[in-house]
Write an enzyme that holds these catalytic residues in place. Structure first.
Site, PDB file in Angstrom:
ATOM      1  N   ASP A 341      64.292  23.213  47.243  1.00  0.00           N
ATOM      2  CA  ASP A 341      65.057  23.266  48.488  1.00  0.00           C
ATOM      3  C   ASP A 341      64.163  22.697  49.591  1.00  0.00           C
ATOM      4  O   ASP A 341      62.934  22.642  49.445  1.00  0.00           O
ATOM      5  CB  ASP A 341      65.429  24.720  48.778  1.00  0.00           C
ATOM      6  N   ASP A 523      64.679  29.442  49.116  1.00  0.00           N
ATOM      7  CA  ASP A 523      64.414  30.650  49.903  1.00  0.00           C
ATOM      8  C   ASP A 523      65.654  31.250  50.547  1.00  0.00           C
ATOM      9  O   ASP A 523      65.641  32.402  50.963  1.00  0.00           O
ATOM     10  CB  ASP A 523      63.402  30.348  51.018  1.00  0.00           C
ATOM     11  N   ASP A 527      70.700  29.089  48.572  1.00  0.00           N
ATOM     12  CA  ASP A 527      70.019  28.697  47.339  1.00  0.00           C
ATOM     13  C   ASP A 527      70.273  29.673  46.194  1.00  0.00           C
ATOM     14  O   ASP A 527      69.996  29.351  45.034  1.00  0.00           O
ATOM     15  CB  ASP A 527      68.495  28.616  47.563  1.00  0.00           C
TER      16      ASP A 527
END
Length: 632
Positions: A341, A523, A527
């Site tokens: 990410d 995080d 996600d």
């Protein structure tokens, strides 16, 4: 009047931390029973070694049997009722057989091993349902419904249906997925899409439930019922992916049942065949069968797997990485592709100024000072970044008056008698980041380019992960194509941008379908579905959302991206140790079984061989506790 700019103070929400193992480990009853069994076993062993009267330590061992063995025994009996046979029941039978010939220590050790392993499974999985439920707190409980006559009333967000109109005031969360039909504002979507900068939303644009409105007022027409909102779909995706992972246990269950059934049949044959064909007495045949049950029991096989993996977990924990189960530790080493990410993982989620392009004869410092003068009163992340850059350069910043926010556009104010306007350019106008125009009256004074601040350790960490795994890394981000330029600064191979949570899942699922074992590092709440869908999900511990922390298989407590390659190497080393231990355990079991079948294996030697192999594989696995196992 001027002042020297100072970087703004940013007040962040308290960062969620991974749950303490000490605070949660004793909550499940399985953990308490396992702990009691272990304590009784250690106490009985101590009295036995100290030469205490046999009835004393026998009583303690039997209590260990009862506390640690009643639940697997009950589960095994229930399985028998359904005409299945599992290894739990076999272990109870083996433990009872050992006790029946005086080897109660062996049986108690077997009980403790299985009780502890079962408790660890329960502790790891217990929090999943609560973490998924907590996600729904993002959506506001109430929304302001606009009636046909223009009147407003407060209703529950769960009552919103397609076609309803809701009023979203500045600072409020959007009550449901819908389309803006009136107003312009900036909406903070970071919790859902991962975008680090609020996005402009005006008539015709979609807004999502749980996102935070900025300074403008929006009227939103609901397009989806609450049960089908983005947040509700995230919850469903996490649950679905988690259930899919459980299917990987089917192979293990088949192996356990086959092994258990084979040992039971073999034990009965060892008992009956000598009496039928070799004129052995019942006592002789029973002793041989009991010895067979002891040497065939998979104590060493169980310890072949757990000590290396648990030692690896402990080693990783000392280096700030929480691996939630032994299965996860084993799976990590099979990773073939890492997907990162962006916001909060590779970057800090905070924009920074990277370039100032002056115009009209001005220099960079003058443009930056003018922009900082009006942005000084703004709470927008871009404004804080501009003020912060002026402060780092120590620029004298003039006072601004008549400050006014331009919802969805920027800010304006009067500086030294002239109107200074700072506006964000269209996202498509730059491929390098977010572009901000600075105008004095109607003349262009310059442009400021900002990008999401890259974590200092990100490039080296990604490079090390790519080198370890042997494949280019992938970037998954909810930001637009311009924000995804961070890939160029970290050496990413492929970039997937403008992704909603379900899009991230689709990408991961497609990669897995093409044979990749994907590790997703993220995080945010957005996600979480991808973390659950991947072969391994890794969450950043300091900034990670509660759902990401609970969904992920691994938590990097200190947010050190460099831990990823170390973790993969440690897992691969643990797997080699497991294979070596299985070879040792299998060889010893096979040798002892053959000895018992073709000759006369003394009971003492059978126990010594069985326990010796158990101790050997346990000690071999414990070598992974060394610091060098992580650093190599």
């Amino acid at each position: 009047m001027t002042r020297t700019a100072t970087p703004p103070i940013v007040r962040e929400r308290p960062l969620p931390r991974p749950p303490s193992i000490f605070s949660t480990a004793l909550k499940p009853p399985e953990a308490r029973w396992a702990l009691a069994a272990l304590a009784l076993f250690l106490l009985g062993w101590s009295f036995q070694l100290a030469g205490a009267p046999a009835p004393l330590w026998w009583t303690l061992y039997l209590a260990c049997y009862a506390t640690g063995g009643w639940e697997p025994a009950l589960a095994g009996l229930r399985a028998l009722r359904e005409k299945t046979l599992d290894v739990d029941l076999l272990m109870i039978v083996a433990a009872l057989a050992a006790a029946s010939i005086g080897q109660i220590f062996d049986g108690a050790l077997l009980i403790v091993i299985f009780a502890t392993s079962g408790a660890l499974e329960v502790i790891v999985t217990r929090r999943t349902a609560d973490s998924v439920d907590s996600l729904l707190n993002l959506a506001p409980e109430q929304a302001t419904l606009v009636e046909e006559d223009g009147a407003t009333r407060t209703v529950s967000s769960r009552e919103l249906e397609p076609g309803h109109r809701v009023l979203v005031r500045p600072g409020e969360r959007v009550g449901g997925d819908g389309t803006v039909i009136d107003g312009t504002s900036e909406v903070d979507q970071q919790a859902i899409t991962g975008e680090s900068v609020p996005v402009v939303r005006e008539v015709g644009d979609e807004v999502l439930s749980g996102t935070v409105n900025g300074t403008g007022t929006l009227t939103v027409r609901i397009t989806r019922p609450a049960s089908e909102s983005v947040i509700a779909r995230i919850v469903a995706l996490v649950e679905e992916a988690s259930e899919t992972k459980a299917g990987t246990q089917l192979f293990i269950e088949k192996v356990e049942q086959t092994y258990s059934f084979g040992v039971v049949i073999a034990t009965l044959l060892v008992l009956t065949v000598p009496m039928m064909f070799f004129a052995h007495t019942f006592e002789e045949a029973l002793l041989r069968a009991i010895v067979f049950m002891i040497v065939a029991s998979p104590c060493a096989v169980v310890l072949s797997t757990m000590p290396p993996l648990l030692a690896s977990i402990a080693n990783a924990g000392r280096h700030g990485v929480l691996v939630k189960s032994a299965t996860v530790m084993e799976t990590l080493g099979r990773t073939t592709l890492v997907a990162y990410d962006k916001t909060g993982t590779l970057t800090e989620g905070v924009p920074e100024v990277i370039a100032v392009a002056p115009a009209g004869g001005r220099d960079e410092d003058e443009v930056l000072a003018l922009a900082a003068a009006v942005e000084h009163y703004s709470e927008h992340p871009l404004g804080r970044a501009i003020v912060g850059q002026a402060g780092e350069r120590g620029l004298p910043v003039p006072e601004a008056s008549e400050f006014r926010a331009l919802p969805g556009r920027g800010v304006t104010g009067r500086v030294q008698g002239r109107v200074v306007t700072v506006e964000r350019a269209d996202a498509a106008s730059t491929a390098t980041g977010t572009l901000v125009h600075v105008r004095v009256d109607q003349d262009t004074a310059g442009e400021i380019t900002l990008v999401d601040r890259l974590r200092p350790d990100a490039p080296a960490a990604v490079e090390a992960a790519v080198e370890t795994i042997g494949a280019p890394a992938v970037l998954l981000t909810g930001d637009n194509a311009s924000a995804a330029e961070v890939a160029g600064r970290t050496g990413m191979g492929t970039v997937y941008h403008s992704l909603l949570p379900q899009d991230k899942v689709a990408v991961v699922t497609d990669l897995e379908a093409h044979g990749e074992r994907v590790m997703v590092v993220g995080d945010g709440i957005n996600d979480a579905p991808a973390l659950a869908a991947a072969s391994t999900g890794v969450a950043m511990g300091r900034r990670g959302s509660d759902l990401a922390l609970d969904t992920a298989d691994v938590i990097i407590v200190r947010d050190e991206l460099g831990a990823v390659p170390h973790l993969v190497r440690l897992s691969r080393r643990a797997r080699r140790y497991v294979i070596a231990n299985l070879a040792i355990a299998g060889t010893v079991i096979a040798a002892l079984v053959v000895w018992d079948l073709v000759g006369t294996l003394p009971l003492a030697l059978a126990v010594a061989g069985h326990e010796g192999s158990t101790v050997l594989v346990a000690l071999n696995g414990a070598r992974l506790l060394r610091r060098s196992a992580w650093e190599r």
